[in-house]
Design an enzyme around this catalytic site. Sequence first.
Site, PDB file in Angstrom:
ATOM      1  CE  LYS A   1      37.160  40.706  34.384  1.00 14.68           C
ATOM      2  NZ  LYS A   1      36.620  40.184  35.427  1.00 14.68           N
TER       3      LYS A   1
ATOM      4  CB  SER B   1      39.707  38.675  37.651  1.00 14.95           C
ATOM      5  OG  SER B   1      38.071  38.489  37.107  1.00 14.95           O
TER       6      SER B   1
ATOM      7  CB  SER C   1      35.990  39.267  39.622  1.00 17.98           C
ATOM      8  OG  SER C   1      36.857  38.198  39.662  1.00 17.98           O
TER       9      SER C   1
HETATM   10  N1  GLN Z   1      38.512  34.560  42.387  1.00 23.95           N
HETATM   11  C1  GLN Z   1      37.787  33.782  41.770  1.00 23.95           C
HETATM   12  C2  GLN Z   1      38.156  32.757  40.696  1.00 23.95           C
HETATM   13  O1  GLN Z   1      39.244  32.837  40.387  1.00 23.95           O
HETATM   14  C3  GLN Z   1      36.467  34.337  41.033  1.00 23.95           C
HETATM   15  C4  GLN Z   1      36.911  35.296  39.977  1.00 23.95           C
HETATM   16  C5  GLN Z   1      35.695  35.972  39.346  1.00 23.95           C
HETATM   17  O2  GLN Z   1      34.704  36.384  40.078  1.00 23.95           O
HETATM   18  N2  GLN Z   1      35.906  36.257  38.070  1.00 23.95           N
HETATM   19  O3  GLN Z   1      37.451  32.037  40.131  1.00 23.95           O
END
Ligand code: GLN
Length: 494
Positions: free
Chosen positions: A79, A158, A182
């Site tokens: 990532k 994400s 994510s």
């Molecule tokens: N959806 C959550 C956020 O936007 C978690 C994102 C993640 O786990 N990086 O903070």
Amino acid sequence: MNKFTTYTIKEIHKAYRDKLLTPTNFVDLCLQKVKQTNELNAFVFVTDDEVENHAIESEKRFYIDKVTKPLDGISIGIKDNFCTSNIPTTCASEMLRNFVPTYNATVYARLRAAGACLIGKCNLDEFAMGSGTVDSIFGPTRNPWGYKSEDWNIAGGSSGGSAVAVSTGACVAAIGSDTGGSTRNPAALCGIVGLKPTYGLVSRYGLIPLVNSMDVPGILCRTVEDAAMILNCVAGPDLFDSTTIKKEYHPVSLKDDFDLSTVKIGIPREYHCEGMSEEVIDTWRYVVDLLEKEKAMISSISLPHTSVSIAVYSILNQCEVASNMARYDGLEYGLRTKEQYSTEELYASSRSLGFNNVVRSRIFAGNYFLLTRNYEKYFMKAMKLRRLISDDFKNVFHGEANVDLLLTPTTLSDAPSYKSFVSKRNRDQCAFQDYCTQPANMAGIPAISIPIRLSENKLPLSLQLMGPILSEELLLNVARKIETLVKFPILDKV
Ligand code: GLN
């Protein structure tokens, strides 16, 4: 479809030993996959040159030195919020578009030390803030299941790029990050395995932070066994990250004849929530029945603070974001705008051009919560509730209920269409997508998403197992058992 790009790590190594395949052939097949699936936008940067060199090194170890490493010739994606030396690391943000780190994140360094070959850096929501991989300066990542160029579903996020890279066969494994779900969320929507290890088991060094107290590098693979092999290569204490668990790491081992009859699995009532689709509920029941047939002990339990978790997360996330993002000021590194008159104007113009609306609004909200007059009301209250959420887990694992693991859905539905998803605000997207995954980050406990079956729309539906801190071995053994019972189909036609 090329069969090799659906193989597991063990199968690929056997093919190397039997000379049916070589590491350089294999990475070429993976690079072809990247090209064929270019429209899905899984990668933000393809490391063609590096991967050829990595594969040549592995090839030498296989056929000349005859001493191989555990991930020799295994293609991986990382990532793009993990630092990779001399390879751009953008966080999918204008702010870091031209950032090239001079050092490697520990997870990447360990994967390389184990012989893995880097195919490329994977797409994400800007600074990992999101649940869809729809907010990236490189454009959204698209779900390969049922993909049509005019109408497609989100990959989840994400770490959507990492999930698509693995599900299409462009790489065998990928690293994501998991702060609120994510890794598990995109794994669930793309039909692969997503593991979030115990907080501190895998070093965060070189992972550009979102919420330091919850971030964990996550592992995305096509099988549970592959996930265990990757975990064994990256886990363990790291002098560069003071939050890693200091205990020596004992590799997890998977038993082929693992017996479920000694395992107690709790079904948390509060996860059966509003908005959960009937298909997800049915899938949950289906696996409970399968486990009961295998003589696992199933009981209904309660995690009473589950419903406040999303609100608490949102406050804590924004507070930590406000402080983490302070480093991007246009001076030290990151985007620096040209026209500016004072230091304040330089900060303001660099940040307004460098960050998207989601990042900017989280910085604003976080600073508001952290004002002296609001600190008790928001931040301290959220911290207290975080403790209660975490205690809920302790109570069921170590108290009267005394369950070993918990089984829940990973998401409330199959992958939403891009159009319907982006009609909602980021905050509502996350509230819906993260409901089941995010409490595990509050408590720092390990969790894994396992694909179960296809929905009526022919999209993956997945369930999540959670366990107490450092219960990875049990978690992965039970996950593998479920995987063999459900026989989830592999993605074809990509
Ligand atoms: N959806 C959550 C956020 O936007 C978690 C994102 C993640 O786990 N990086 O903070």
